[in-house]
Design a protein around this motif. Structure first.
Motif, PDB file in Angstrom:
ATOM      1  N   ASP A  64     -46.379 -61.634  77.245  1.00 37.08           N
ATOM      2  CA  ASP A  64     -46.177 -60.885  76.009  1.00 37.08           C
ATOM      3  C   ASP A  64     -47.439 -60.830  75.146  1.00 37.08           C
ATOM      4  N   ALA A  65     -48.552 -61.365  75.632  1.00 39.76           N
ATOM      5  CA  ALA A  65     -49.857 -61.253  74.980  1.00 39.76           C
ATOM      6  C   ALA A  65     -50.910 -61.417  76.068  1.00 39.76           C
ATOM      7  N   ALA A  66     -52.110 -60.976  75.757  1.00 38.49           N
ATOM      8  CA  ALA A  66     -53.181 -61.057  76.749  1.00 38.49           C
ATOM      9  C   ALA A  66     -54.362 -61.842  76.200  1.00 38.49           C
ATOM     10  N   SER A  67     -55.083 -62.489  77.080  1.00 35.22           N
ATOM     11  CA  SER A  67     -56.314 -63.151  76.706  1.00 35.22           C
ATOM     12  C   SER A  67     -57.241 -62.106  76.093  1.00 35.22           C
ATOM     13  N   THR A  75     -48.590 -69.659  63.999  1.00 39.28           N
ATOM     14  CA  THR A  75     -48.389 -70.032  65.404  1.00 39.28           C
ATOM     15  C   THR A  75     -47.668 -68.913  66.134  1.00 39.28           C
ATOM     16  N   THR A  76     -48.242 -68.496  67.257  1.00 39.09           N
ATOM     17  CA  THR A  76     -47.658 -67.468  68.115  1.00 39.09           C
ATOM     18  C   THR A  76     -47.413 -68.086  69.487  1.00 39.09           C
ATOM     19  N   THR A  77     -46.219 -67.909  70.011  1.00 42.36           N
ATOM     20  CA  THR A  77     -45.907 -68.390  71.361  1.00 42.36           C
ATOM     21  C   THR A  77     -46.196 -67.284  72.365  1.00 42.36           C
ATOM     22  N   VAL A  78     -46.982 -67.622  73.376  1.00 42.89           N
ATOM     23  CA  VAL A  78     -47.296 -66.685  74.463  1.00 42.89           C
ATOM     24  C   VAL A  78     -46.472 -67.108  75.674  1.00 42.89           C
ATOM     25  N   THR A  79     -45.677 -66.178  76.195  1.00 40.99           N
ATOM     26  CA  THR A  79     -44.789 -66.479  77.315  1.00 40.99           C
ATOM     27  C   THR A  79     -45.145 -65.616  78.523  1.00 40.99           C
ATOM     28  N   TYR A  80     -45.287 -66.288  79.660  1.00 38.41           N
ATOM     29  CA  TYR A  80     -45.473 -65.616  80.950  1.00 38.41           C
ATOM     30  C   TYR A  80     -44.147 -65.671  81.698  1.00 38.41           C
ATOM     31  N   THR A  81     -43.767 -64.557  82.354  1.00 40.89           N
ATOM     32  CA  THR A  81     -42.518 -64.498  83.119  1.00 40.89           C
ATOM     33  C   THR A  81     -42.813 -63.969  84.525  1.00 40.89           C
ATOM     34  N   ALA A  82     -42.376 -64.744  85.518  1.00 40.52           N
ATOM     35  CA  ALA A  82     -42.530 -64.364  86.920  1.00 40.52           C
ATOM     36  C   ALA A  82     -41.161 -63.967  87.462  1.00 40.52           C
ATOM     37  N   LEU A  83     -41.090 -62.828  88.150  1.00 40.97           N
ATOM     38  CA  LEU A  83     -39.844 -62.327  88.723  1.00 40.97           C
ATOM     39  C   LEU A  83     -40.079 -62.032  90.205  1.00 40.97           C
ATOM     40  N   THR A  97     -52.325 -71.313  67.811  1.00 41.74           N
ATOM     41  CA  THR A  97     -52.222 -71.596  66.377  1.00 41.74           C
ATOM     42  C   THR A  97     -53.544 -71.255  65.717  1.00 41.74           C
ATOM     43  N   VAL A  98     -53.484 -70.377  64.716  1.00 39.16           N
ATOM     44  CA  VAL A  98     -54.674 -69.951  63.977  1.00 39.16           C
ATOM     45  C   VAL A  98     -54.519 -70.407  62.532  1.00 39.16           C
ATOM     46  N   THR A  99     -55.535 -71.102  62.026  1.00 40.13           N
ATOM     47  CA  THR A  99     -55.539 -71.511  60.621  1.00 40.13           C
ATOM     48  C   THR A  99     -56.567 -70.684  59.858  1.00 40.13           C
ATOM     49  N   ASP A 100     -56.292 -70.448  58.597  1.00 37.85           N
ATOM     50  CA  ASP A 100     -57.201 -69.694  57.728  1.00 37.85           C
ATOM     51  C   ASP A 100     -58.042 -70.701  56.955  1.00 37.85           C
ATOM     52  N   ASP A 101     -59.343 -70.741  57.256  1.00 45.86           N
ATOM     53  CA  ASP A 101     -60.252 -71.646  56.554  1.00 45.86           C
ATOM     54  C   ASP A 101     -61.245 -70.891  55.679  1.00 45.86           C
TER      55      ASP A 101
END
Length: 184
Positions: A64-67, A75-83, A97-101
């Motif tokens: 659901d996201a790409a490198s 925080t964003t969860t990246v999920t890979y699904t194999a079928l 997880t991205v923090t704003d500094d």
């Protein structure tokens, strides 16, 4: 089966093999923690792609996201699904997880102000155009310890503006109001 007189008889049965083995996902990335990229409310995250295999054959392997995507602060969860080709699936996930500094930027700060006292007063009213604040994400507040139009006592007073962004980062800028008593 055939008997000695040439009579035959046939019987059969079916063997059904079901694939119930789920695909495997290998080399999943570990959780990634980043600070925001300069000037944006997020960061580009990169990782090595995992792989998927199956005892029969793979139908799809999706994420659901790409490198290389930009991920927002949080925080964003990246999920890979194999079928596999028989409908068996497996999923694996990791978090980005991205923090704003990045601190807000205050622009348009007034120059130092020099005044003489108002007639009959031991001080003077000072006015100025308030500065503005910007941030890579969003500014929550821009506050000052003195308002334009306030009366300042004889002497030197520092006026400080503080900008706070929505992630708790802050910056401050100041100018000085100097009031001189010229009344005899």
């Amino acid at each position: 089966a055939t008997d000695g007189s040439g009579n035959t008889s046939t019987a059969s049965f079916s063997i059904t093999v079901n694939d119930t083995e789920t695909p495997t996902i290998a080399n999943m990335p570990v959780d990634i923690s980043l600070t925001n990229d300069a000037g944006i409310c997020g960061a580009v995250a990169t990782w090595l792609e995992p792989s998927a295999a199956d005892n029969c054959a793979m139908a799809t392997f999706t994420a659901d996201a790409a490198s290389g995507d930009v991920f927002p602060v949080g925080t964003t969860t990246v999920t890979y699904t194999a079928l596999d080709i028989y409908g068996n699936s497996a999923s694996a996930s990791f978090n980005v997880t991205v923090t704003d500094d990045e601190n807000p930027v205050i622009s348009g700060m007034p120059a130092d102000i020099n005044l003489t006292n108002d007639l009959g007063q031991c001080g003077a009213a000072a006015t100025w155009t308030a500065p503005t604040a910007t941030d890579n994400c969003a500014v929550d507040t821009l506050t000052s310890n003195h308002a334009s139009g306030s009366v300042f006592p004889v002497g030197t007073t520092t006026v400080t503006y503080t900008a706070l962004d929505i992630h708790g980062n802050s910056s401050s800028a100041a100018f000085i109001v100097t009031v001189t008593d010229t009344e005899e």
